[in-house]
Scaffold this motif. Sequence first.
Motif, PDB file in Angstrom:
ATOM      1  N   PHE A  66       0.804  -1.225   0.000  1.00 12.38           N
ATOM      2  CA  PHE A  66       0.000   0.000   0.000  1.00 12.38           C
ATOM      3  C   PHE A  66       0.839   1.279   0.000  1.00 12.38           C
ATOM      4  CE2 PHE A  66      -2.896  -3.227   1.695  1.00 12.38           C
ATOM      5  CZ  PHE A  66      -4.002  -3.029   0.873  1.00 12.38           C
ATOM      6  N   GLY A  67       2.132   1.177  -0.213  1.00 12.65           N
ATOM      7  CA  GLY A  67       2.970   2.360  -0.342  1.00 12.65           C
ATOM      8  C   GLY A  67       3.117   3.171   0.931  1.00 12.65           C
ATOM      9  N   ILE A  68       3.210   2.514   2.048  1.00 16.05           N
ATOM     10  CA  ILE A  68       3.352   3.195   3.341  1.00 16.05           C
ATOM     11  C   ILE A  68       4.845   3.317   3.660  1.00 16.05           C
ATOM     12  CG2 ILE A  68       2.790   3.074   5.805  1.00 16.05           C
ATOM     13  CD1 ILE A  68       0.328   1.401   5.029  1.00 16.05           C
ATOM     14  N   PRO A  69       5.281   4.453   4.184  1.00 12.51           N
ATOM     15  CA  PRO A  69       6.714   4.661   4.458  1.00 12.51           C
ATOM     16  C   PRO A  69       7.259   3.673   5.497  1.00 12.51           C
ATOM     17  CG  PRO A  69       5.518   6.736   4.530  1.00 12.51           C
ATOM     18  CD  PRO A  69       4.482   5.660   4.472  1.00 12.51           C
ATOM     19  N   MET A  70       8.584   3.481   5.430  1.00  9.11           N
ATOM     20  CA  MET A  70       9.290   2.646   6.400  1.00  9.11           C
ATOM     21  C   MET A  70      10.419   3.459   7.019  1.00  9.11           C
ATOM     22  SD  MET A  70       9.703  -0.871   4.212  1.00  9.11           S
ATOM     23  CE  MET A  70       8.443  -1.375   3.022  1.00  9.11           C
ATOM     24  N   ILE A  71      10.595   3.307   8.326  1.00  3.59           N
ATOM     25  CA  ILE A  71      11.667   4.024   9.029  1.00  3.59           C
ATOM     26  C   ILE A  71      12.519   2.993   9.763  1.00  3.59           C
ATOM     27  CG2 ILE A  71      12.236   5.751  10.768  1.00  3.59           C
ATOM     28  CD1 ILE A  71       9.490   7.005  10.285  1.00  3.59           C
ATOM     29  N   GLU A  72      13.780   2.905   9.409  1.00  5.60           N
ATOM     30  CA  GLU A  72      14.688   1.957  10.075  1.00  5.60           C
ATOM     31  C   GLU A  72      15.092   2.528  11.425  1.00  5.60           C
ATOM     32  OE1 GLU A  72      18.633  -0.745   9.011  1.00  5.60           O
ATOM     33  OE2 GLU A  72      18.178   1.042   7.826  1.00  5.60           O
ATOM     34  N   VAL A  73      14.811   1.778  12.491  1.00  2.00           N
ATOM     35  CA  VAL A  73      15.120   2.281  13.839  1.00  2.00           C
ATOM     36  C   VAL A  73      15.973   1.303  14.642  1.00  2.00           C
ATOM     37  CG1 VAL A  73      13.081   3.764  13.994  1.00  2.00           C
ATOM     38  CG2 VAL A  73      12.940   1.381  14.782  1.00  2.00           C
ATOM     39  N   ILE A  74      16.277   0.138  14.103  1.00  2.00           N
ATOM     40  CA  ILE A  74      17.122  -0.836  14.784  1.00  2.00           C
ATOM     41  C   ILE A  74      18.257  -1.221  13.849  1.00  2.00           C
ATOM     42  CG2 ILE A  74      17.269  -3.136  15.835  1.00  2.00           C
ATOM     43  CD1 ILE A  74      15.546  -1.275  17.471  1.00  2.00           C
ATOM     44  N   ALA A  75      19.489  -1.171  14.373  1.00  2.00           N
ATOM     45  CA  ALA A  75      20.664  -1.564  13.602  1.00  2.00           C
ATOM     46  C   ALA A  75      21.282  -2.794  14.268  1.00  2.00           C
ATOM     47  CB  ALA A  75      21.673  -0.428  13.531  1.00  2.00           C
ATOM     48  N   PRO A  76      21.005  -4.006  13.772  1.00  2.00           N
ATOM     49  CA  PRO A  76      21.606  -5.207  14.354  1.00  2.00           C
ATOM     50  C   PRO A  76      23.131  -5.119  14.312  1.00  2.00           C
ATOM     51  CG  PRO A  76      19.827  -5.807  12.851  1.00  2.00           C
ATOM     52  CD  PRO A  76      20.089  -4.329  12.657  1.00  2.00           C
ATOM     53  N   GLY A  77      23.746  -5.347  15.469  1.00  2.00           N
ATOM     54  CA  GLY A  77      25.205  -5.237  15.530  1.00  2.00           C
ATOM     55  C   GLY A  77      25.699  -3.820  15.384  1.00  2.00           C
ATOM     56  N   GLY A  78      24.777  -2.846  15.445  1.00  2.00           N
ATOM     57  CA  GLY A  78      25.158  -1.445  15.324  1.00  2.00           C
ATOM     58  C   GLY A  78      25.325  -0.973  13.898  1.00  2.00           C
ATOM     59  N   VAL A  79      25.002  -1.860  12.927  1.00  2.00           N
ATOM     60  CA  VAL A  79      25.194  -1.511  11.524  1.00  2.00           C
ATOM     61  C   VAL A  79      23.837  -1.482  10.819  1.00  2.00           C
ATOM     62  CG1 VAL A  79      26.299  -2.155   9.353  1.00  2.00           C
ATOM     63  CG2 VAL A  79      27.446  -2.649  11.543  1.00  2.00           C
ATOM     64  N   PRO A  80      23.382  -0.314  10.321  1.00  2.00           N
ATOM     65  CA  PRO A  80      22.121  -0.267   9.570  1.00  2.00           C
ATOM     66  C   PRO A  80      22.182  -1.186   8.358  1.00  2.00           C
ATOM     67  CG  PRO A  80      22.861   1.939  10.150  1.00  2.00           C
ATOM     68  CD  PRO A  80      23.996   1.021  10.471  1.00  2.00           C
TER      69      PRO A  80
END
Length: 818
Positions: free
Chosen positions: A357-371
């Motif tokens: 449905f074209g909804i935005p995504m925001i990355e907020v967790i970086a596993p191992g500190g790496v996005p």
Amino acid sequence: MEACDFRGMEARWKPFWEERGLYRTGSDPDREPFYCLDFFPYPSGAGLSVGHCRNYIPTDVISRRMRMGGRNVLHPMGWDAFGQPAEEYAIKTGIHPSIVTRRNTDTYRRQMKLIECSYDWSREIDSSDPAYYRWTQSFFLLLFDRGLAYEDENDQMWCPACRIVLSNEEAAGGCCWRCGGEVTRKRLKQWYFRITSYADRLLAGLDGLDWPEGIKAMQRNWIGRSEGAEVLFRVEAPGGLLVDLPVYTTRLDTIYGATFCVVAPEHPGLAGITQPERMEEVLRYASAARARSDRERLVSAEREKTGVFTGSFALNPFSGERVPVWVSDYVLSGYGTAAIMAVPAHDERDHAFARRFGIPMIEVIAPGGVPRGVEEAATTADGILLNSGEFGGLDSETARERMAAKAEAGGFGRVAVRYRFRDWLVSRQRYWGAPVPMIHCSACGAVPDRNLPVLLPPVESYEPDDTGRSPLARAADWVETSCPVCGGPASRDTNTMAGFACSSWYFLRFASPWEKERPFDPESVRYWLPVDLYVGGAEHAVMHLLYARFWTKVMYDAGVIDFDEPFTVLKNQGMLLGADHQKMSKSRGNVVTPDEMAERYGVDALRLYILFMGPFEADLEWSEEGIAGTSRFLKRLWALVLESPPGDGAPADASFRRELRYQLAKTVKKVTGDVDSFQFNTAVAALMEFVNFLAASRDRAPSASDDWRKAVSDLLLLLAPMTPFIAEELWHRLGFEGCTIHEQRWPGWSEADLVRDTVEMAVQVSGKVRGHITVPSEASEEEIREAALSSPRIREMLEGRKPVRIVVVPRRLVNLIV
């Protein structure tokens, strides 16, 4: 030599044992009790197959072994007689279900007696007997009085084929547990037991049970305890109202990435948060979704997400961002709050929905500190927070704790525990069950009917209808009654209880099944319960076993019993497949019955093959070659015992005596340990090896006549629980008249007989000989060290000092350096 006539043996010893009351429950006050119980069987019209024998023969062997071991044994049998198949047959034929049930139980009983299961038939019970189900009804009222039985109206799991509501457990995976058909939903008023009030105790109690780990894991997973947080998203509802939308999440650390919210089609507040211009489309979508089974919804959700925007927005309590609120069928009403915060960057289902449905995504967790980037796929692991305001840079676990504390302090959230399972839906819209003992009065509401039993009335038709009403609703004379509180006109509840209610306490009734004024005698229950050994299929892991544990805990809390777990040890037998590698069924034409095998090979050969064919818990395949093999073995045993030469003055052979005692002790120890640990196949293998040894040594028997006679008699004692007929026959042929082998003591063994050869070794203390020890020639260095250190003479010489080093020279000496 006389032929081995298994039919003659069976005809001779059955009445002998029956006349002696051999299987009556033990009552010697000086003996310890042992309660061995099979799962409560439903007597189907098909009767028993050899597959059922994999349950009933091993428990019979254990019960016989325990009797011979000096225990008072309670090994009863009864019938879980209420059930849908008997009612379906009644619908087709017009024959009352009780008649069909009686016919089926007669068949089961005959077959169980055929294979010589040592049940105490004087304690037989039947859950469809009013003398039994009056107490099932009394326990319903106990739950009601304690606030654990209640009535509620909502969308129920409904099987259109069976025309019956189902509990969550009975509709697992979106399929009816009885017919396998897809489950839909129907809005009905039903009775529930508040099993969720016992969730934590049901989980904690598993730790102390000697049950298969797989079964305990299934119960833990079904209960589904999770720790998380409940937070409030405020929805900008029609008319400018702000409506709280509680959302439960186990990943509060991802809340800054929540870009939309989703509510289930069943959410009670859906209409209230939908904008007028979106109402028609939203309600149409919700109505269509509710009509589909959970399985359909889950399967379709894996392919392509569907949903409708409600037109409303909610405020993220942490970021303050406005996020759209959708309705979608991939959110189910049975878990959490029927609403989710959707974090497409870190949840696979949310990710698929957002892309659709074209909804935005925001990355907020970086596993191992790496996005990692989230456009192509969600990252679901814990990590370091980013784009998360004041919580950026924290690890996920720390962030969850601090976020929950902030939400609680701000009044918009709290730490919460949720469970996957739901209260037990116990009422059914069928005729053949225990009537729910409640009366509905317009003035007093739902009130208990304590004039028990509430009997099933005669009805003209057993067929339910599509409205969700029971056939009992058509029995007007029975339905119409008076209120026990105010005396005014009232009507009986027309639901019956699920069969699992009757099986949730039957193990208590067996302790004193003759009681008329109470469900059981408390003293008898204190003596026999909890059940020492419970055996049956793994398919009831999250139904019967969970329900029985719940009822037991309720009774414990009410002071009715003094234990809160009903089954100390649980064993699950594996499935027995047909020779075609398929599950046995009439439709496949691969069913093998104990009747035909007993007729062809004898009961003992059938019993021995069931035990020998493989590990108890393994899925195995039937092989007639296998039972033919055990039949040949029994004929060899017959010949061995009857053709053994008598002692005729032959010179004693000390070497053979030692070897004979060794082989006997080894066999008794092996068989005892294997039978007690349900390793019947290896126990039988050990017995076969011993018979082979005796057969090969028969010419030397006269040189050790007393030891030979003991070896043969102990062999029969070991075989008696497995092959009761031939063991009894040969026992009497050996001259043990006037008694039965099944009342003899289980044989023991001497550890000294397990030592074939010994050596004497000197024991030195710091280089000087201070004593000697005698050990088996094959003893390990560790065993030699222990023998030296436990010698009284050496302990005296050491005077409490510990050797700093121990040197072992095999077969010669031990040097303790101090």
